[in-house]
Design a protein around this motif. Structure first.
Motif, PDB file in Angstrom:
ATOM      1  N   LYS A   1       0.851  -1.182   0.000  1.00  0.00           N
ATOM      2  CA  LYS A   1       0.000   0.000   0.000  1.00  0.00           C
ATOM      3  C   LYS A   1       0.887   1.233   0.000  1.00  0.00           C
ATOM      4  O   LYS A   1       2.060   1.146   0.345  1.00  0.00           O
ATOM      5  CB  LYS A   1      -0.902   0.019   1.238  1.00  0.00           C
ATOM      6  CG  LYS A   1      -1.938  -1.084   1.215  1.00  0.00           C
ATOM      7  CD  LYS A   1      -2.837  -1.035   2.431  1.00  0.00           C
ATOM      8  CE  LYS A   1      -3.918  -2.111   2.302  1.00  0.00           C
ATOM      9  NZ  LYS A   1      -4.810  -2.145   3.458  1.00  0.00           N
ATOM     10  N   ALA A   2       0.313   2.356  -0.395  1.00  0.00           N
ATOM     11  CA  ALA A   2       1.038   3.619  -0.310  1.00  0.00           C
ATOM     12  C   ALA A   2       0.777   4.184   1.088  1.00  0.00           C
ATOM     13  O   ALA A   2      -0.290   4.740   1.362  1.00  0.00           O
ATOM     14  CB  ALA A   2       0.571   4.574  -1.387  1.00  0.00           C
ATOM     15  N   HIS A   3       1.742   4.017   1.990  1.00  0.00           N
ATOM     16  CA  HIS A   3       1.587   4.498   3.367  1.00  0.00           C
ATOM     17  C   HIS A   3       1.898   5.995   3.405  1.00  0.00           C
ATOM     18  O   HIS A   3       2.953   6.405   2.916  1.00  0.00           O
ATOM     19  CB  HIS A   3       2.562   3.784   4.302  1.00  0.00           C
ATOM     20  CG  HIS A   3       2.265   2.328   4.488  1.00  0.00           C
ATOM     21  ND1 HIS A   3       1.961   1.783   5.702  1.00  0.00           N
ATOM     22  CD2 HIS A   3       2.208   1.313   3.594  1.00  0.00           C
ATOM     23  CE1 HIS A   3       1.738   0.479   5.556  1.00  0.00           C
ATOM     24  NE2 HIS A   3       1.889   0.179   4.283  1.00  0.00           N
ATOM     25  N   ILE A   4       1.015   6.767   3.993  1.00  0.00           N
ATOM     26  CA  ILE A   4       1.305   8.193   4.177  1.00  0.00           C
ATOM     27  C   ILE A   4       0.839   8.651   5.556  1.00  0.00           C
ATOM     28  O   ILE A   4      -0.052   8.053   6.147  1.00  0.00           O
ATOM     29  CB  ILE A   4       0.662   9.101   3.096  1.00  0.00           C
ATOM     30  CG1 ILE A   4      -0.779   8.672   2.828  1.00  0.00           C
ATOM     31  CG2 ILE A   4       1.481   9.135   1.831  1.00  0.00           C
ATOM     32  CD1 ILE A   4      -1.461   9.577   1.825  1.00  0.00           C
TER      33      ILE A   4
ATOM     34  N   SER B   1      -1.391   2.125  -9.652  1.00  0.00           N
ATOM     35  CA  SER B   1      -2.473   2.389  -8.699  1.00  0.00           C
ATOM     36  C   SER B   1      -2.270   1.561  -7.443  1.00  0.00           C
ATOM     37  O   SER B   1      -1.994   0.373  -7.530  1.00  0.00           O
ATOM     38  CB  SER B   1      -3.823   1.995  -9.307  1.00  0.00           C
ATOM     39  OG  SER B   1      -4.102   2.800 -10.400  1.00  0.00           O
ATOM     40  N   LEU B   2      -2.387   2.218  -6.306  1.00  0.00           N
ATOM     41  CA  LEU B   2      -2.224   1.503  -5.036  1.00  0.00           C
ATOM     42  C   LEU B   2      -3.245   2.016  -4.032  1.00  0.00           C
ATOM     43  O   LEU B   2      -3.639   3.176  -4.081  1.00  0.00           O
ATOM     44  CB  LEU B   2      -0.827   1.753  -4.454  1.00  0.00           C
ATOM     45  CG  LEU B   2       0.373   0.999  -5.018  1.00  0.00           C
ATOM     46  CD1 LEU B   2       1.620   1.465  -4.315  1.00  0.00           C
ATOM     47  CD2 LEU B   2       0.193  -0.496  -4.863  1.00  0.00           C
TER      48      LEU B   2
ATOM     49  N   THR C   1      -8.581   4.020  -0.184  1.00  0.00           N
ATOM     50  CA  THR C   1      -9.021   4.498  -1.498  1.00  0.00           C
ATOM     51  C   THR C   1      -7.827   4.362  -2.439  1.00  0.00           C
ATOM     52  O   THR C   1      -6.684   4.313  -2.011  1.00  0.00           O
ATOM     53  CB  THR C   1      -9.458   5.979  -1.451  1.00  0.00           C
ATOM     54  OG1 THR C   1      -8.382   6.740  -0.885  1.00  0.00           O
ATOM     55  CG2 THR C   1     -10.702   6.159  -0.613  1.00  0.00           C
ATOM     56  N   LEU C   2      -8.117   4.297  -3.718  1.00  0.00           N
ATOM     57  CA  LEU C   2      -7.022   4.118  -4.674  1.00  0.00           C
ATOM     58  C   LEU C   2      -6.346   5.447  -4.986  1.00  0.00           C
ATOM     59  O   LEU C   2      -6.983   6.496  -5.031  1.00  0.00           O
ATOM     60  CB  LEU C   2      -7.550   3.516  -5.976  1.00  0.00           C
ATOM     61  CG  LEU C   2      -7.659   1.995  -6.031  1.00  0.00           C
ATOM     62  CD1 LEU C   2      -8.022   1.567  -7.431  1.00  0.00           C
ATOM     63  CD2 LEU C   2      -6.380   1.301  -5.588  1.00  0.00           C
ATOM     64  N   VAL C   3      -5.027   5.358  -5.188  1.00  0.00           N
ATOM     65  CA  VAL C   3      -4.288   6.554  -5.516  1.00  0.00           C
ATOM     66  C   VAL C   3      -3.354   6.191  -6.679  1.00  0.00           C
ATOM     67  O   VAL C   3      -2.924   5.040  -6.801  1.00  0.00           O
ATOM     68  CB  VAL C   3      -3.490   7.030  -4.271  1.00  0.00           C
ATOM     69  CG1 VAL C   3      -2.383   6.073  -3.920  1.00  0.00           C
ATOM     70  CG2 VAL C   3      -2.936   8.412  -4.465  1.00  0.00           C
ATOM     71  N   THR C   4      -3.093   7.157  -7.544  1.00  0.00           N
ATOM     72  CA  THR C   4      -2.119   6.898  -8.602  1.00  0.00           C
ATOM     73  C   THR C   4      -0.763   7.402  -8.141  1.00  0.00           C
ATOM     74  O   THR C   4      -0.610   8.551  -7.759  1.00  0.00           O
ATOM     75  CB  THR C   4      -2.513   7.608  -9.908  1.00  0.00           C
ATOM     76  OG1 THR C   4      -3.832   7.196 -10.241  1.00  0.00           O
ATOM     77  CG2 THR C   4      -1.577   7.232 -11.040  1.00  0.00           C
TER      78      THR C   4
ATOM     79  N   ILE D   1       8.351  11.325  -5.627  1.00  0.00           N
ATOM     80  CA  ILE D   1       7.169  10.537  -5.962  1.00  0.00           C
ATOM     81  C   ILE D   1       5.957  11.467  -5.953  1.00  0.00           C
ATOM     82  O   ILE D   1       5.935  12.457  -5.217  1.00  0.00           O
ATOM     83  CB  ILE D   1       7.007   9.358  -4.971  1.00  0.00           C
ATOM     84  CG1 ILE D   1       5.966   8.376  -5.472  1.00  0.00           C
ATOM     85  CG2 ILE D   1       6.705   9.835  -3.563  1.00  0.00           C
ATOM     86  CD1 ILE D   1       6.026   7.016  -4.791  1.00  0.00           C
ATOM     87  N   GLU D   2       5.015  11.190  -6.819  1.00  0.00           N
ATOM     88  CA  GLU D   2       3.788  12.004  -6.839  1.00  0.00           C
ATOM     89  C   GLU D   2       2.589  11.124  -6.571  1.00  0.00           C
ATOM     90  O   GLU D   2       2.569   9.962  -6.944  1.00  0.00           O
ATOM     91  CB  GLU D   2       3.614  12.663  -8.218  1.00  0.00           C
ATOM     92  CG  GLU D   2       4.630  13.747  -8.514  1.00  0.00           C
ATOM     93  CD  GLU D   2       4.658  14.052 -10.005  1.00  0.00           C
ATOM     94  OE1 GLU D   2       3.579  14.147 -10.600  1.00  0.00           O
ATOM     95  OE2 GLU D   2       5.762  14.150 -10.542  1.00  0.00           O
ATOM     96  N   LEU D   3       1.602  11.707  -5.912  1.00  0.00           N
ATOM     97  CA  LEU D   3       0.369  10.982  -5.636  1.00  0.00           C
ATOM     98  C   LEU D   3      -0.801  11.769  -6.203  1.00  0.00           C
ATOM     99  O   LEU D   3      -0.844  12.984  -6.111  1.00  0.00           O
ATOM    100  CB  LEU D   3       0.140  10.840  -4.127  1.00  0.00           C
ATOM    101  CG  LEU D   3       1.058   9.943  -3.311  1.00  0.00           C
ATOM    102  CD1 LEU D   3       0.509   9.831  -1.896  1.00  0.00           C
ATOM    103  CD2 LEU D   3       1.148   8.570  -3.931  1.00  0.00           C
ATOM    104  N   ARG D   4      -1.731  11.054  -6.794  1.00  0.00           N
ATOM    105  CA  ARG D   4      -2.938  11.707  -7.267  1.00  0.00           C
ATOM    106  C   ARG D   4      -4.131  10.831  -6.884  1.00  0.00           C
ATOM    107  O   ARG D   4      -4.085   9.609  -7.060  1.00  0.00           O
ATOM    108  CB  ARG D   4      -2.885  11.896  -8.786  1.00  0.00           C
ATOM    109  CG  ARG D   4      -3.810  12.969  -9.326  1.00  0.00           C
ATOM    110  CD  ARG D   4      -3.437  13.342 -10.753  1.00  0.00           C
ATOM    111  NE  ARG D   4      -3.085  12.201 -11.574  1.00  0.00           N
ATOM    112  CZ  ARG D   4      -3.972  11.340 -12.094  1.00  0.00           C
ATOM    113  NH1 ARG D   4      -5.259  11.496 -11.886  1.00  0.00           N
ATOM    114  NH2 ARG D   4      -3.570  10.319 -12.830  1.00  0.00           N
ATOM    115  N   ALA D   5      -5.147  11.464  -6.322  1.00  0.00           N
ATOM    116  CA  ALA D   5      -6.320  10.707  -5.903  1.00  0.00           C
ATOM    117  C   ALA D   5      -6.916   9.984  -7.104  1.00  0.00           C
ATOM    118  O   ALA D   5      -6.857  10.469  -8.226  1.00  0.00           O
ATOM    119  CB  ALA D   5      -7.347  11.641  -5.277  1.00  0.00           C
ATOM    120  N   GLY D   6      -7.455   8.809  -6.827  1.00  0.00           N
ATOM    121  CA  GLY D   6      -8.085   8.038  -7.897  1.00  0.00           C
ATOM    122  C   GLY D   6      -7.108   7.084  -8.527  1.00  0.00           C
ATOM    123  O   GLY D   6      -5.908   7.309  -8.516  1.00  0.00           O
TER     124      GLY D   6
END
Lengths: 170, 781
Positions: free
Chosen positions: B711-714, B740-741, B728-731, B773-778
């Motif tokens: 998972k993308a831990h934040i 997607s994770l 929720t999924l994030v790109t 690294i970049e994160l985008r919702a969805g």
């Protein structure tokens, strides 16, 4: 999304329970928080009538103990109830050990079962009474037969006296 | 050393060390006393009562495990009174023990069985109903059969004292007491498998090998484990040319009597269906199975066309010393100088400033003697469980442990830990050093020219460190962990770590990541000096790449880049034990080599000890030891001195060289200027997941069941800022790479970091383990 703060397991504890635990923690050295585990579980018993796993985890978190250390204590002492079915306003333990048995405790058990309409190990539908499974000797042999309702001892029982006691309970 | 005292056992006088328990003395003297709950590395419980012996002037027999020796003590281990007590205890313990020995995995190697034969009575007087205990599921590694449990509590004490996490406990009391986790869950300890060994009965047995073979049918082979960098001594048990299980072999200076779960259960990977059993050649995009002769001829043809400057060799640091040596020899014979095994290291400067061999710097055993241990960039518990065990031991003996990390690592003992985002780790370390120098700890000469950043968040930590230092009696150890070694500013961190070690007058050490990291480092010192330290450049003009048991999608710092470069390379020759979809894609030739256990060779562990591991099973299919493959390739290409007849010949040659290139305490050529990170935005934390570290472990099914979903831990604050809810999924995007994770909120992380474990299926599709690294919702569209 309002609060970003993750919930801690100990958040489950009520204000009263925390107060009670803190009261006991003061009596022990700070690195011996474990000493307060009995009191903490008793406080939870008072509010919930039994110990749920979530509440035991909460106590473990609050006292910085591994959860299994709390489960061990809770499972060791028969005064702690782990089954939600045991949570009732009044928990009745009728002593059926040797002295009480010789003085007629079996009749008392029969009488209470008939009166409340539940068997030993069951709870009345209104959650008022729970008939706890046979306790070991409650150390009141001189006044046998006897029973314990919550924290109170009632001795020299007869069916009539039992009626009087139970009817008198709110 | 205090004076010896004299005791008398079974009528004979012995001089023994005072202060020890009777059972320790009798064990040392070779006098047998039966026991179940006593274990020399665990605390004394004295609850099984099996070790009862008669002691003069004592009314009742006494437990030898809890009776200290005293001068003039007279003990009888086989007197009528002792034997009577032992027989009674045995009968008592067997009251509730089932008679299912014929189907019990422990049968034949069971302490209860053996002692019942030796000390028990022929018949039991108990005729009533035996109790039955339900079995909790405690995960994929350990099978429970709790009706067989005799409540010795060794497993419970192991959890508390050695594993550092208490997960098992005694629930209930009296004759209803049972050992369980209470809430059913898989054990979290990385040392959990050891409870199989400490269990004296068949209550806890190895799940993956359940019902595979009986103890007396197996053949035990003494060897060395090839995953952790300590080189744990193990016994491999085989049946029908197959490994059934792995158990520890006692070695007090390396692994005591424990091993990590990774070393115990990874053998399962050897039987993976992905094993390459025959040589393969890609012709017109189609894979063809060919004979060795054809494969080697083809390889020879490819290698004769090789352009040395544009070619490279990548080797796994889990390969044997002999393999790595020949790999280097053959490639250098071809003129290729870019040979690398530190595939997760990214800092080009590190090769210039670091010592050629980055090792522990002191014997493993001495870790537990330290009084102050400082970890820099390390989740040592999961990187190297056995080194962590030594640190835990030191902590139990009064040492204080401090850590500077890039996330709050879950240690299994108390640690004073500071965690900051990767880009800030260097400044954190600088601030600690300048804080200490303000407190009067002089900076060594080479450090005084460095400009050190000061921060506010280190003040308390530094105060704590100073207080610990005052009690450390000069026993100080600074350790650079795997995350520090993978850090983009590794050279700076190493320079600063050395400064810190000098300030504290302590040792400096490195935690080597893989089984033969130290050996692989050492092999590079044998190369001509001008060729040392040439960094591997994976540019788009790659000609030939030779791989030795490397899976670049998992084993490199930047899987996305490495894979795309390999696809562009003219030819990729893979000497490997396992097939993978990526390999099918980029490789030109696949030469099947035998993995650990099917090949013999030397491993050099973290402390620099050479250990020879002999092959324990026959090679699978047509797979051949890599040293033989390399020997033939070298011979074909007329590389000088490649004519080895057997592995011993290479080992012998290396043995001779070791005297000319001995290990020295790791010393760093300090960098003269420290780099300052201008990173803003999100940074990735990408340390490799503990059970994804090499190609064998990655195929060990029981261990893989314990690898959490990636998972993308934040941090919750960062998540709130980016409006990302848990699950929720994030790109996730790193340059061209994206994926997607699901999101996971994790308070152990510094803000503005994203932790995505390395070595996983997910990270195989991503770029730099440590970087932007970049994160985008969805999800990905």
């Amino acid at each position: 999304m309002t609060s970003p703060v993750l919930k801690r397991k100990s958040d489950l504890l009520t204000e009263h329970e925390r107060h009670e635990i803190e009261h006991w923690l003061k009596r022990y050295p700070p690195e011996q928080k474990r000493s307060a585990v009995l009191a903490a579980l008793r406080a939870v018993m008072h509010t919930d009538g039994y110990l749920s796993t979530a509440k035991m985890d909460a106590v473990a978190d609050y006292l910085s103990l591994p959860p299994i250390a709390v489960y061990e204590v809770a499972n060791f002492y028969s005064m702690y109830e782990l089954d939600p079915q045991a949570a009732a306003k009044y928990s009745i333990s009728i002593c059926t050990n040797v002295s009480c048995m010789l003085c007629g405790s079996d009749q008392i058990v029969e009488h209470i079962e008939a009166k409340l309409g539940v068997k030993i190990g069951e709870r009345t539908p209104d959650r008022k009474f729970f008939l706890k499974n046979e306790e070991e000797c409650l150390a009141a042999c001189a006044s046998a037969p006897m029973m314990q309702v919550n924290h109170v001892y009632y001795t020299n029982l007869t069916p009539e006296k039992v009626d009087e006691i139970l009817d008198g309970l709110e | 050393m205090s004076e010896l005292i004299t005791i008398e056992v079974n009528g004979k006088a012995y001089d023994v060390r005072p202060g020890q328990m009777l059972i320790e003395a009798t064990d040392n003297l070779g006098i047998e006393v039966p026991r179940f709950c006593y274990h020399k590395h665990l605390s004394i419980a004295a609850n099984c009562r099996m070790c009862l012996v008669e002691v003069e002037k004592m009314g009742k027999p006494l437990p030898a495990c809890a009776t200290p020796v005293a001068a003039g003590m007279k003990v009888w281990t086989q007197s009528e009174k002792a034997v009577d007590a032992q027989q009674a205890m045995m009968e008592f313990l067997l009251i509730n023990h089932p008679l299912d020995c014929p189907i019990c995995d422990q049968g034949g190697e069971c302490e209860l069985q053996d002692q019942a034969m030796t000390y028990g009575k022929v018949q039991s007087r108990y005729q009533e109903v035996k109790r039955v205990v339900l079995d909790p599921d405690i995960g994929p590694l350990i099978e429970t059969e709790m009706t067989r449990c005799i409540q010795c509590t060794r497993c419970v004490r192991f959890g508390t004292e050695i594993a550092g996490i208490r997960e098992l406990g005694g629930i209930g009391r009296g004759d209803r007491m049972a050992i369980t986790t209470y809430v059913e869950q898989a054990l979290q300890s990385e040392l959990s498998g050891n409870i199989i060994d400490v269990c004296p009965v068949g209550a806890l047995t190895a799940k993956p090998s359940r019902y595979t073979a009986r103890a007396w049918e197996m053949i035990a082979h003494a060897t060395v484990a090839a995953h952790d960098s300590v080189g744990s001594n193990i016994e491999v048990h085989t049946f029908d040319n197959k490994i059934v299980r792995v158990v520890p072999r006692e070695n007090d200076t390396i692994n005591q009597c424990w091993i990590s779960d990774r070393d115990r259960f990874s053998y399962e990977g050897l039987n993976s269906s992905e094993r390459v059993l025959k040589p393969l050649i890609k012709r017109d995009g189609e894979w063809q199975t060919v004979s060795w002769q054809e494969a080697l001829a083809h390889t020879h043809e490819l290698l004769t066309q090789l352009k040395p400057e544009q070619s490279t060799g990548l080797a796994s640091a889990n390969a044997t010393l002999e393999e790595l040596y020949l790999f280097q020899k053959v490639l250098q014979g071809l003129g290729v100088s870019q040979i690398e095994h530190r595939l997760r290291q990214v800092d080009a400067q590190a090769t210039q400033v670091l010592p050629a061999v980055t090792w522990l710097g002191l014997p493993i055993e001495q870790i537990s003697e330290q009084k102050l241990i400082i970890l820099i960039g390390s989740d040592v518990r999961h990187e190297q469980p056995m080194l962590n065990h030594r640190i835990h031991l030191a902590q139990r003996l009064g040492a204080q442990v401090f850590a500077l990390n890039m996330r709050q690592v879950a240690f299994n003992y108390p640690v004073e830990q500071l965690a900051v985002a990767p880009a800030q780790l260097s400044s954190l370390l600088q601030s600690v050093i300048s804080g200490l120098s303000e407190q009067g700890l002089a900076l060594p000469n080479d450090g005084s020219t460095l400009e050190l950043i000061q921060r506010h968040d280190t003040q308390n930590w530094v105060q704590g460190l100073l207080a610990a230092l005052a009690q450390a009696q000069g026993k100080v150890l600074v350790l650079l962990g795997n995350s520090a070694q993978e850090h983009p500013y590794y050279a700076d961190l190493a320079t600063l770590a050395q400064l810190l070690a000098q300030q504290l007058s302590g040792h400096l050490g490195f935690i080597p990541p893989q089984a033969n990291s130290v050996g692989a480092d050492w092999v590079t010192t044998l190369a001509p000096q001008d060729e040392v330290g040439k960094a591997v450049e994976l540019n788009s003009e790659l000609d030939t790449v030779v791989l030795l048991n490397v899976e670049p999608e998992y084993d490199t710092a930047n899987p996305y880049l490495t894979l795309s470069r390999l696809r562009q390379a003219k030819q990729v020759i893979a000497i490997t034990s396992f097939m993978s979809p990526a390999l099918r894609d980029y490789a030109t030739v696949i030469l099947p080599c035998t993995p650990w256990a099917e090949t013999s060779g030397t491993y050099v562990n973290a402390e620099g000890t050479w250990q020879f591991a002999r092959a324990v099973t026959e090679p699978k299919g047509e797979a051949r030891p890599a040293w033989k493959i390399l020997r033939v390739i070298g011979h074909q290409l007329s590389v000088p001195e490649c004519e080895y007849v057997n592995i011993e010949q290479i080992s012998f040659e290396l043995r001779r060289l070791v005297d000319k290139h001995p290990l020295t305490p790791p010393t760093i050529q300090p960098v003269t200027t420290l780099r300052i990170s201008n990173e803003s935005g999100l940074e990735r934390i990408g340390e490799v997941q503990a059970y994804r570290v090499d190609n064998v472990v990655r195929r060990a099914s029981a261990l893989q069941a314990l690898v959490p979903e990636t998972k993308a831990h934040i941090h919750p604050n960062t998540a709130t800022h980016l409006a990302l809810m848990p699950d929720t999924l994030v790109t996730v995007r790193q340059g061209e790479a994206s994926l997607s994770l699901p999101v996971w909120w994790d308070e152990s992380l510094p803000e503005n970091t994203v932790w995505i474990a390395g070595g996983t299926e997910a990270s195989a599709q991503l770029g730099e383990a440590w970087g932007r690294i970049e994160l985008r919702a969805g999800g990905k569209t």
